[in-house]
Design a protein around this motif. Structure first.
Motif, mmCIF file in Angstrom:
data_model
loop_
_atom_site.group_PDB
_atom_site.id
_atom_site.type_symbol
_atom_site.label_atom_id
_atom_site.label_comp_id
_atom_site.label_asym_id
_atom_site.label_seq_id
_atom_site.Cartn_x
_atom_site.Cartn_y
_atom_site.Cartn_z
ATOM 1 N N VAL A 150 0.854 -1.191 0.000
ATOM 2 C CA VAL A 150 0.000 0.000 0.000
ATOM 3 C C VAL A 150 0.890 1.241 0.000
ATOM 4 C CG1 VAL A 150 -1.846 1.232 1.220
ATOM 5 C CG2 VAL A 150 -1.713 -1.277 1.358
ATOM 6 N N GLY A 151 0.824 2.027 -1.074
ATOM 7 C CA GLY A 151 1.582 3.272 -1.139
ATOM 8 C C GLY A 151 0.933 4.315 -0.236
ATOM 9 N N VAL A 152 1.756 5.175 0.369
ATOM 10 C CA VAL A 152 1.229 6.246 1.225
ATOM 11 C C VAL A 152 1.759 7.567 0.709
ATOM 12 C CG1 VAL A 152 1.149 7.167 3.581
ATOM 13 C CG2 VAL A 152 1.257 4.689 3.222
ATOM 14 N N LEU A 153 0.885 8.546 0.544
ATOM 15 C CA LEU A 153 1.317 9.871 0.123
ATOM 16 C C LEU A 153 0.777 10.892 1.111
ATOM 17 C CD1 LEU A 153 0.696 9.562 -3.730
ATOM 18 C CD2 LEU A 153 2.912 9.736 -2.576
ATOM 19 N N LEU A 154 1.674 11.747 1.599
ATOM 20 C CA LEU A 154 1.287 12.785 2.552
ATOM 21 C C LEU A 154 1.609 14.139 1.922
ATOM 22 C CD1 LEU A 154 3.073 11.205 5.681
ATOM 23 C CD2 LEU A 154 0.774 10.701 4.835
ATOM 24 N N GLY A 155 0.666 15.075 1.970
ATOM 25 C CA GLY A 155 0.928 16.394 1.381
ATOM 26 C C GLY A 155 -0.343 17.193 1.314
ATOM 27 N N LEU A 191 0.491 19.781 5.713
ATOM 28 C CA LEU A 191 1.508 18.855 5.205
ATOM 29 C C LEU A 191 2.221 19.402 3.966
ATOM 30 C CD1 LEU A 191 -0.639 15.593 5.485
ATOM 31 C CD2 LEU A 191 1.212 16.271 7.021
ATOM 32 N N THR A 192 1.969 20.680 3.659
ATOM 33 C CA THR A 192 2.581 21.266 2.458
ATOM 34 C C THR A 192 4.102 21.186 2.540
ATOM 35 O OG1 THR A 192 0.737 22.772 2.349
ATOM 36 C CG2 THR A 192 2.634 23.340 0.986
ATOM 37 N N GLN A 212 2.081 12.649 12.692
ATOM 38 C CA GLN A 212 0.657 12.476 13.029
ATOM 39 C C GLN A 212 -0.096 11.878 11.836
ATOM 40 O OE1 GLN A 212 -1.160 15.974 14.879
ATOM 41 N NE2 GLN A 212 0.783 16.476 15.820
ATOM 42 N N ALA A 213 0.218 12.371 10.628
ATOM 43 C CA ALA A 213 -0.466 11.857 9.429
ATOM 44 C C ALA A 213 -0.118 10.380 9.210
ATOM 45 C CB ALA A 213 -0.076 12.688 8.218
ATOM 46 N N MET A 214 1.170 10.061 9.355
ATOM 47 C CA MET A 214 1.611 8.672 9.125
ATOM 48 C C MET A 214 0.985 7.749 10.168
ATOM 49 S SD MET A 214 3.462 7.052 6.923
ATOM 50 C CE MET A 214 3.472 5.266 6.847
ATOM 51 N N MET A 215 0.911 8.216 11.421
ATOM 52 C CA MET A 215 0.316 7.368 12.463
ATOM 53 C C MET A 215 -1.168 7.137 12.189
ATOM 54 S SD MET A 215 2.617 6.234 14.409
ATOM 55 C CE MET A 215 1.602 5.444 15.650
ATOM 56 N N ALA A 216 -1.842 8.146 11.607
ATOM 57 C CA ALA A 216 -3.268 7.964 11.269
ATOM 58 C C ALA A 216 -3.406 6.854 10.227
ATOM 59 C CB ALA A 216 -3.856 9.277 10.748
ATOM 60 N N VAL A 217 -2.488 6.830 9.246
ATOM 61 C CA VAL A 217 -2.535 5.788 8.215
ATOM 62 C C VAL A 217 -2.238 4.426 8.850
ATOM 63 C CG1 VAL A 217 -1.499 4.952 6.065
ATOM 64 C CG2 VAL A 217 -1.868 7.402 6.386
ATOM 65 N N ALA A 236 -6.678 12.808 9.061
ATOM 66 C CA ALA A 236 -5.814 12.858 10.248
ATOM 67 C C ALA A 236 -6.072 14.181 10.954
ATOM 68 C CB ALA A 236 -4.358 12.752 9.836
ATOM 69 N N ASP A 237 -6.167 14.117 12.265
ATOM 70 C CA ASP A 237 -6.389 15.334 13.040
ATOM 71 C C ASP A 237 -5.006 15.892 13.430
ATOM 72 O OD1 ASP A 237 -7.439 17.297 14.599
ATOM 73 O OD2 ASP A 237 -7.880 15.971 16.322
ATOM 74 N N ILE A 238 -4.478 16.726 12.534
ATOM 75 C CA ILE A 238 -3.101 17.220 12.745
ATOM 76 C C ILE A 238 -3.158 18.472 13.616
ATOM 77 C CG2 ILE A 238 -1.041 18.092 11.559
ATOM 78 C CD1 ILE A 238 -1.928 16.382 9.138
ATOM 79 N N LYS A 239 -2.579 18.383 14.796
ATOM 80 C CA LYS A 239 -2.728 19.500 15.745
ATOM 81 C C LYS A 239 -1.480 19.646 16.624
ATOM 82 C CE LYS A 239 -5.021 16.414 18.881
ATOM 83 N NZ LYS A 239 -6.203 15.808 19.336
ATOM 84 N N ASP A 240 -1.511 20.691 17.427
ATOM 85 C CA ASP A 240 -0.433 20.972 18.398
ATOM 86 C C ASP A 240 0.947 20.957 17.753
ATOM 87 O OD1 ASP A 240 -2.450 20.976 20.283
ATOM 88 O OD2 ASP A 240 -2.169 18.848 20.791
ATOM 89 N N LEU A 241 1.044 21.586 16.582
ATOM 90 C CA LEU A 241 2.342 21.585 15.902
ATOM 91 C C LEU A 241 3.302 22.540 16.612
ATOM 92 C CD1 LEU A 241 1.191 21.607 12.169
ATOM 93 C CD2 LEU A 241 1.685 19.677 13.671
ATOM 94 N N ARG A 242 4.491 22.033 16.857
ATOM 95 C CA ARG A 242 5.490 22.871 17.531
ATOM 96 C C ARG A 242 6.285 23.694 16.530
ATOM 97 N NH1 ARG A 242 7.939 18.089 20.962
ATOM 98 N NH2 ARG A 242 7.529 17.130 18.945
#
Ligand code: FAD
Length: 321
Positions: free
Chosen positions: A37-42, A68-69, A78-83, A178-184
């Motif tokens: 399974v290919g994964v693409l984040l962006g 994720l830009t 966070q995105a990868m963990m959601a996948v 993915a609920d991407i939050k609390d970015l440092r």
């Protein structure tokens, strides 16, 4: 045992990097007949899913979010963990790129699993998936198998042959939220250094200069040769330290690791720290005026001579081809 394997594809400037296809090929071996399974984040990557499938992925999962830009380890992990949570894979393959080197240990620690990094080949032998990776700056290789938990590896670019592209292959491209939050870290702007020509880490031909080029201008004949061969310019740390070129060109233990089809070392002595970054190149040509230079010990072809005479001669000869 057949496994479901997630393979992270990497895009740059709207196109997939070669390492993505190499990782798919590695993922196929790890999957042992299971699903890849290919994964693409962006922010807008789903259009690239089809190409991952044409290179061997069975289907593709994307997470699209404007956070994720640009790569940040918080957002991408966070995105990868959601996948991973939605797919529950038995194997994961990343490229051992700047992104992969940062992200893979973070994911491995979140999963509480091991990571086999910087893999140069993967095969099935004796009923096991066996990973080979260099150790001691490339002086030796070790073979590893995973006996428990998720099989997680990162592969060195330019070492594993991608599968042939098959334009007739089709598969599903679906999305995971993915609920991407609390970015440092939030990247406001990317200021790119003007880079000339081919990307060094993916180049098939590298022309590298050392302290023997003697000045910034001394790189000019090397650039001409690189232009004719469609290659990239690299350098030893000696050349970078002497301010003949930028550190982004440094190859070696503390620089980039390259594995081109052809590496031409010009005026480089061949210190062990330099060899760590290039000794796996398929064909190595060394040009050095010192016949005792250590670089000749790893070279397939050695030319004892002045690089300022030899390099222009090579350029003229290659122009005729
Ligand atoms: P030199 O060793 O000075 O060699 C120059 C060569 O050019 C000589 O062999 C000479 O015969 C030849 N020459 C001179 N003029 C000509 C001419 N006209 N024609 C042909 N040949 C000519 N180095 C790296 O490269 N990458 C790394 O990542 C790296 N990491 C390091 C990490 C650590 C912790 C340390 C301690 C060192 C590291 N080094 C690294 C430095 C490394 O040890 C060497 O000092 C460096 O590689 C030497 O660079 P060089 O071969 O260009 O220079």
């Amino acid at each position: 045992m057949a496994k479901k394997v997630l393979v992270l594809g990497e895009a740059r400037d709207g196109a997939l990097r070669n390492v993505s296809f190499e990782a798919i090929a590695a993922g196929k071996t790890v999957a042992e007949g299971g699903e890849v399974v290919g994964v693409l984040l962006g922010d807008a990557v789903s259009a690239l899913g089809e190409e991952l499938i044409q290179y061997g992925a069975d289907r593709v999962v994307v997470v699209e979010d404007e956070k994720l830009t640009q790569y940040t380890s918080d957002a991408y992990s966070q995105a990868m963990m959601a996948v991973i949570e939605s797919e529950n894979p038995e194997g994961i393959v990343f490229g051992h790129t700047a992104l992969g080197k940062d992200l893979s240990p973070k994911i491995a620690s979140k999963l509480g699993t091991g990571l086999i990094s910087d893999v140069t080949s993967v095969e099935v032998a004796g009923g096991n998936v066996v990973f080979t990776r260099p150790i001691y700056s490339g002086k030796a290789f070790e073979k590893k198998i995973v006996v428990d938990g998720i099989v997680f590896a990162s592969i060195r670019p330019n070492n594993i042959q991608p599968l042939e592209k098959d334009a007739s292959r089709t598969g599903e491209v679906s999305s995971v939220s993915a609920d991407i939050k609390d970015l440092r870290t939030i990247i406001k702007e990317v200021v790119r250094k003007a880079s000339e020509g081919v990307d060094l880490s993916e180049a098939k031909v590298v022309i590298a200069g050392g302290r023997g080029v003697k000045s910034e201008e001394g790189f000019e004949p090397l650039k001409e040769l690189a232009g004719v061969l469609g290659g990239a310019i690299g350098a030893s740390r000696g050349a970078c330290d002497a301010d003949y070129c930028d550190y982004s060109l440094q190859i070696g233990q503390t620089g980039k690791v390259v594995t081109p089809d052809l590496y031409i070392a010009c005026g480089i002595s061949g210190a062990i720290q330099h060899l760590a970054g290039m000794s796996n190149s398929k064909v190595i040509v060394a040009i050095n005026k010192d016949p005792e230079a250590n670089i000749f010990n790893v070279a397939d072809y050695g030319i004892v001579g002045d690089l300022f005479e030899v390099v222009p001669m090579l350029t003229e000869e290659f122009k005729k081809l």
